[in-house]
Design a protein around this motif. Structure first.
Motif, mmCIF file in Angstrom:
data_model
loop_
_atom_site.group_PDB
_atom_site.id
_atom_site.type_symbol
_atom_site.label_atom_id
_atom_site.label_comp_id
_atom_site.label_asym_id
_atom_site.label_seq_id
_atom_site.Cartn_x
_atom_site.Cartn_y
_atom_site.Cartn_z
ATOM 1 N N MET A 188 -6.326 -9.936 -3.442
ATOM 2 C CA MET A 188 -5.922 -11.337 -3.493
ATOM 3 C C MET A 188 -6.751 -12.102 -4.526
ATOM 4 S SD MET A 188 -5.259 -12.173 0.502
ATOM 5 C CE MET A 188 -4.018 -11.315 1.442
ATOM 6 N N ALA A 189 -7.982 -11.617 -4.800
ATOM 7 C CA ALA A 189 -8.859 -12.331 -5.728
ATOM 8 C C ALA A 189 -8.748 -11.797 -7.149
ATOM 9 C CB ALA A 189 -10.303 -12.216 -5.236
ATOM 10 N N ARG A 190 -7.863 -10.810 -7.384
ATOM 11 C CA ARG A 190 -7.968 -10.066 -8.637
ATOM 12 C C ARG A 190 -7.690 -10.932 -9.871
ATOM 13 N NH1 ARG A 190 -3.121 -9.472 -6.758
ATOM 14 N NH2 ARG A 190 -1.300 -8.842 -7.951
ATOM 15 N N ASP A 191 -6.803 -11.928 -9.725
ATOM 16 C CA ASP A 191 -6.472 -12.735 -10.894
ATOM 17 C C ASP A 191 -7.634 -13.631 -11.300
ATOM 18 O OD1 ASP A 191 -4.033 -11.608 -11.088
ATOM 19 O OD2 ASP A 191 -3.053 -13.084 -9.788
ATOM 20 N N ALA A 192 -8.486 -13.940 -10.312
ATOM 21 C CA ALA A 192 -9.602 -14.840 -10.604
ATOM 22 C C ALA A 192 -10.825 -14.077 -11.132
ATOM 23 C CB ALA A 192 -9.970 -15.611 -9.340
ATOM 24 N N MET A 193 -10.718 -12.751 -11.169
ATOM 25 C CA MET A 193 -11.900 -11.949 -11.493
ATOM 26 C C MET A 193 -11.875 -11.455 -12.925
ATOM 27 S SD MET A 193 -13.734 -11.676 -8.785
ATOM 28 C CE MET A 193 -14.085 -10.769 -7.312
ATOM 29 N N PRO A 194 -13.052 -11.284 -13.530
ATOM 30 C CA PRO A 194 -13.110 -10.536 -14.782
ATOM 31 C C PRO A 194 -12.887 -9.049 -14.475
ATOM 32 C CG PRO A 194 -15.319 -11.095 -14.053
ATOM 33 C CD PRO A 194 -14.368 -11.726 -13.078
ATOM 34 N N ALA A 247 -11.656 -5.179 2.687
ATOM 35 C CA ALA A 247 -12.211 -5.283 1.331
ATOM 36 C C ALA A 247 -11.100 -5.154 0.292
ATOM 37 C CB ALA A 247 -13.277 -4.209 1.126
ATOM 38 N N ALA A 248 -10.171 -4.214 0.512
ATOM 39 C CA ALA A 248 -9.085 -4.008 -0.447
ATOM 40 C C ALA A 248 -8.201 -5.248 -0.531
ATOM 41 C CB ALA A 248 -8.247 -2.787 -0.043
ATOM 42 N N LEU A 249 -7.841 -5.811 0.631
ATOM 43 C CA LEU A 249 -6.973 -6.992 0.637
ATOM 44 C C LEU A 249 -7.669 -8.181 -0.024
ATOM 45 C CD1 LEU A 249 -5.556 -6.530 4.231
ATOM 46 C CD2 LEU A 249 -4.172 -6.588 2.151
ATOM 47 N N LEU A 259 -9.944 1.807 -2.332
ATOM 48 C CA LEU A 259 -10.273 1.320 -0.986
ATOM 49 C C LEU A 259 -9.068 1.413 -0.060
ATOM 50 C CD1 LEU A 259 -12.453 -1.784 -1.875
ATOM 51 C CD2 LEU A 259 -13.189 0.164 -0.487
ATOM 52 N N ALA A 260 -7.888 1.048 -0.569
ATOM 53 C CA ALA A 260 -6.700 1.044 0.291
ATOM 54 C C ALA A 260 -6.267 2.468 0.624
ATOM 55 C CB ALA A 260 -5.559 0.290 -0.395
ATOM 56 N N ILE A 261 -6.264 3.344 -0.392
ATOM 57 C CA ILE A 261 -5.710 4.685 -0.189
ATOM 58 C C ILE A 261 -6.740 5.615 0.440
ATOM 59 C CG2 ILE A 261 -4.845 6.730 -1.391
ATOM 60 C CD1 ILE A 261 -3.503 4.742 -3.375
ATOM 61 N N PHE A 262 -7.905 5.723 -0.189
ATOM 62 C CA PHE A 262 -8.884 6.691 0.321
ATOM 63 C C PHE A 262 -9.714 6.093 1.454
ATOM 64 C CE2 PHE A 262 -12.514 9.528 0.364
ATOM 65 C CZ PHE A 262 -11.894 10.754 0.231
ATOM 66 N N GLY A 263 -10.206 4.853 1.230
ATOM 67 C CA GLY A 263 -11.087 4.243 2.227
ATOM 68 C C GLY A 263 -10.365 3.871 3.503
ATOM 69 N N PHE A 264 -9.196 3.258 3.377
ATOM 70 C CA PHE A 264 -8.436 2.852 4.564
ATOM 71 C C PHE A 264 -7.556 3.993 5.080
ATOM 72 C CE2 PHE A 264 -4.099 1.374 5.701
ATOM 73 C CZ PHE A 264 -4.363 1.018 7.013
ATOM 74 N N TYR A 284 -1.680 -8.261 7.362
ATOM 75 C CA TYR A 284 -2.509 -7.068 7.578
ATOM 76 C C TYR A 284 -3.976 -7.427 7.750
ATOM 77 C CZ TYR A 284 1.296 -3.846 6.756
ATOM 78 O OH TYR A 284 2.454 -3.133 6.874
ATOM 79 N N LEU A 285 -4.413 -8.461 7.031
ATOM 80 C CA LEU A 285 -5.792 -8.918 7.202
ATOM 81 C C LEU A 285 -6.023 -9.301 8.662
ATOM 82 C CD1 LEU A 285 -8.092 -9.212 5.175
ATOM 83 C CD2 LEU A 285 -7.458 -11.599 4.854
ATOM 84 N N ALA A 286 -5.061 -10.024 9.218
ATOM 85 C CA ALA A 286 -5.180 -10.420 10.625
ATOM 86 C C ALA A 286 -5.208 -9.185 11.525
ATOM 87 C CB ALA A 286 -4.011 -11.332 11.011
ATOM 88 N N PHE A 287 -4.372 -8.200 11.203
ATOM 89 C CA PHE A 287 -4.343 -6.970 12.008
ATOM 90 C C PHE A 287 -5.696 -6.257 11.956
ATOM 91 C CE2 PHE A 287 -3.897 -2.315 11.944
ATOM 92 C CZ PHE A 287 -3.457 -2.112 13.240
ATOM 93 N N ALA A 288 -6.257 -6.127 10.742
ATOM 94 C CA ALA A 288 -7.522 -5.397 10.584
ATOM 95 C C ALA A 288 -8.659 -6.121 11.301
ATOM 96 C CB ALA A 288 -7.847 -5.220 9.096
ATOM 97 N N VAL A 289 -8.720 -7.439 11.130
ATOM 98 C CA VAL A 289 -9.785 -8.202 11.794
ATOM 99 C C VAL A 289 -9.623 -8.103 13.305
ATOM 100 C CG1 VAL A 289 -10.697 -10.524 12.163
ATOM 101 C CG2 VAL A 289 -10.131 -9.766 9.846
ATOM 102 N N TRP A 290 -8.378 -8.211 13.773
ATOM 103 C CA TRP A 290 -8.133 -8.132 15.208
ATOM 104 C C TRP A 290 -8.525 -6.764 15.761
ATOM 105 C CZ3 TRP A 290 -6.507 -12.730 17.346
ATOM 106 C CH2 TRP A 290 -6.424 -12.721 18.736
ATOM 107 N N THR A 291 -8.218 -5.708 14.998
ATOM 108 C CA THR A 291 -8.564 -4.357 15.437
ATOM 109 C C THR A 291 -10.073 -4.233 15.616
ATOM 110 O OG1 THR A 291 -6.653 -3.475 14.266
ATOM 111 C CG2 THR A 291 -8.381 -1.899 14.843
ATOM 112 N N LEU A 292 -10.839 -4.732 14.657
ATOM 113 C CA LEU A 292 -12.300 -4.661 14.772
ATOM 114 C C LEU A 292 -12.783 -5.457 15.989
ATOM 115 C CD1 LEU A 292 -13.314 -4.958 11.015
ATOM 116 C CD2 LEU A 292 -13.512 -2.945 12.491
ATOM 117 N N ARG A 293 -12.151 -6.609 16.239
ATOM 118 C CA ARG A 293 -12.534 -7.407 17.403
ATOM 119 C C ARG A 293 -12.259 -6.665 18.702
ATOM 120 N NH1 ARG A 293 -10.077 -13.229 17.914
ATOM 121 N NH2 ARG A 293 -10.606 -12.693 20.053
#
Lengths: 434, 145
Positions: A301-307, A295-297, A319-324, A260-269
């Motif tokens: 993906m980074a959530r385990d590394a974050m406080p 941003a949501a993806l 972000l995924a539900i309302f923003g996207f 999906y990240l690839a799809f979103a980036v491609w769409t913006l391109r």
């Protein structure tokens, strides 16, 4: 022609999709009320009753509502697969979804197993009838192509989401334990990646090049995205179901996220390379929605590394539900609703008479006002995750404003449609010959 | 080998480009240019319609016996697109920006979903049913280009 009136195309009568589109903004408004009165509880955890209520008001009441309406329109047009008995199917699905969502949200908010139990029955009936109709429509489609296959996989994704949701509903409503503790993760995973994301991507493959006149998506992405995501989701679910404590399946679903990240980036391109110079509200909302998806993806993906992983999880959901999803769907509605109104007026009005075009049915300015409110509401909701006591009331007001502007835009089109229809009926011109 | 689907879809894209050029001119208020470009767009569309209505659709109807099928619908949508193009040309002449862009927006959605139905359903059917004649048909189109 074998069929008279509006069904001269395979497109369903206007009342079929429109009831979904007209109801949906009201559920956004209801979600705003929940954010307003139970904000602090809501932003503390994704599994708090207020969060479950608000989430389902948006995912079922707005997203599923509009997506079922859109599917009833898309299947005949994109896939040559009209739903059988469209009016009956739409009536059952719409009523089941409307009252089922209200009962579910109410059940969570007041903690009533009886309301949750009735929600299970209503939602099962509404989705069940709709999905059977989709299966029949797709089975009868004249050709097999990536669009049909993608839509079929998205429909299966919806079916899996619903079944998993019903299982959770049975647990809450009737006190019967779920078959696997993994269901709590599988249900939102399928809802976002296996259903919403798939439908947006499969539809996006068509509408992004179509509306903005961009180059096409690469054929490998058009053909491969839906089967790849679906396959990854199936493997992920199977492994999670069998061994809910294993950590490594996170890599499987991360791979689906990367698609999906690839799809979103491609769409913006592609949108940056569009042939049409104008940046209308739909384009603004799609670009914002793709930014939120990215941003949501990334956050997920980074959530385990974050406080503060809990807060991050809620922010990812917002972000995924309302923003996207809400932005992208509302962006589509601003094209679909005026176009359908025009399309059906064209069928009603006698040849040679003027039909109000889309710009007359819904001008640019109110579309932009909604787009701005939607973006401001998303920013406020994300901020409210990290400072609920201060920001939740502001976020609630902005979500309510966005919902009201969206409702008004849909109603503006309906009013213009009705006036134009009355004008044609009063006119002495002979009955429309189609 | 060129298929009917590839050839006609390519022409859809060429018409899209002409539309976008005309709309860009109208959006920046360069009406002399917009009028000329809108005319060029309308002529390209008319050529595409006539390829279908005079050559491809009759061949398809003859090969399949489907005279009440998808081609009827496509012809009706052609008529609607012609009306919208006439509205755009009138708006360009009158320098009415909102009318030009609003009618153009409507045409884009109608035209694109029309193209999609052709590219997804009708052209593949044509290529399947008219496969042997495709080269001869495309040569006939090229001769009227």
């Amino acid at each position: 022609m074998a069929q008279a009136g509006l069904s001269y195309d395979q497109a369903p009568p206007l009342a079929v999709p429109l009831r979904f589109f007209a109801t949906a903004p009201l559920f956004l408004l209801a979600a705003a009320v929940v954010v307003g009165i139970r904000g602090e509880e809501l932003f503390a955890s994704r599994l708090s009753p207020a969060a479950l209520a608000a989430t389902h008001l948006v995912t079922l009441g707005f997203m599923a509502m509009t997506m079922l309406g859109a599917m009833s329109q898309i299947l005949p047009v994109l896939a040559g697969a009209p739903l059988p008995r469209p009016r009956l199917v739409a009536t059952v699905a719409h009523l089941g979804l409307t009252f089922g969502t209200a009962a579910l949200a109410g059940g969570f908010l007041v903690g009533s197993p009886r309301l949750l139990g009735s929600a299970v029955v209503l939602l099962a009936a509404g989705f069940g009838v709709f999905l059977i109709a989709v299966a029949i429509g797709l089975a009868r489609a004249p050709t097999r192509n990536p669009t049909n296959i993608g839509l079929a996989l998205a429909a299966v994704g919806l079916a899996i989401t619903v079944v998993l949701g019903l299982e959770l509903g049975v647990m809450h409503g009737f006190g019967i334990a779920a078959a696997s503790p993994a269901v709590r993760d599988l249900h939102p995973g399928w809802g976002l990646l296996g259903w919403t994301g798939l439908l947006v991507a499969v539809v996006g493959f068509h509408v992004v090049p179509m509306f903005q006149m961009t180059p096409d998506y690469p054929p490998s992405m058009r053909r491969g995205l839906a089967p790849a995501v679906f396959g990854l989701m199936m493997v992920w679910s199977f492994v999670r179901w069998r061994d809910p404590s294993a950590a490594w399946p996170a890599w499987i679903i991360a791979a689906a996220g990367a698609v999906y990240l690839a799809f979103a980036v491609w769409t913006l391109r592609l949108q940056a390379r569009r042939r049409r110079a104008r940046a209308d509200a739909t384009l603004v909302l799609w670009r914002f929605g793709m930014g939120c998806a990215i941003a949501a993806l990334a956050g997920w993906m980074a959530r385990d590394a974050m406080p503060a992983a809990d807060a991050l999880e809620v922010a990812v959901g917002v972000l995924a539900i309302f923003g996207f999803a809400v932005s992208v769907i509302a962006g589509m509605l601003h094209k679909i609703v005026p176009f359908l109104a025009w399309f059906h007026l064209r069928g009603l009005v006698a040849k040679g008479r003027r039909v109000p075009h889309m710009g007359m049915l819904l001008p640019d300015a109110p579309q932009r006002r909604y787009a701005h409110a939607q973006m401001a509401a998303t920013v406020a909701l994300v901020a409210a995750v990290f400072a609920p006591a201060q920001v939740a009331p502001i976020a609630a007001l902005l979500v309510a404003l966005a919902a009201a502007l969206l409702a008004r835009n849909v109603l503006t089109v309906l009013r213009a449609f009705r006036e134009a229809r009355i004008a044609t009926q009063d006119a002495p011109a002979s009955a429309p010959q189609r | 080998m060129t298929t009917i689907g590839n050839f006609m879809a390519g022409d859809h894209r060429a018409c899209d480009d002409l539309f976008a050029d005309a709309e860009a001119a109208a959006a920046r208020g360069d009406w002399r240019d917009a009028e000329a470009r809108c005319g060029a767009f309308a002529r390209a569309m008319e050529r595409h319609f006539s390829w279908e209505e005079e050559t491809l659709f009759p061949a398809f109807e003859e090969a399949t016996g489907m005279t009440e099928g998808p081609t009827v619908m496509m012809r009706m949508e052609h008529a609607e697109m012609r009306e919208l193009m006439a509205a755009m040309q009138a708006a360009a002449k009158a320098r009415a920006a909102d009318d030009y862009l609003g009618a153009g927006e409507t045409l884009v959605v109608l035209m694109q979903q029309h193209n999609m139905k052709e590219e997804q359903i009708l052209y593949p059917l044509m290529d399947r049913r008219l496969g042997g004649e495709a080269d001869a048909l495309l040569a006939r189109l090229a001769s009227t280009a």
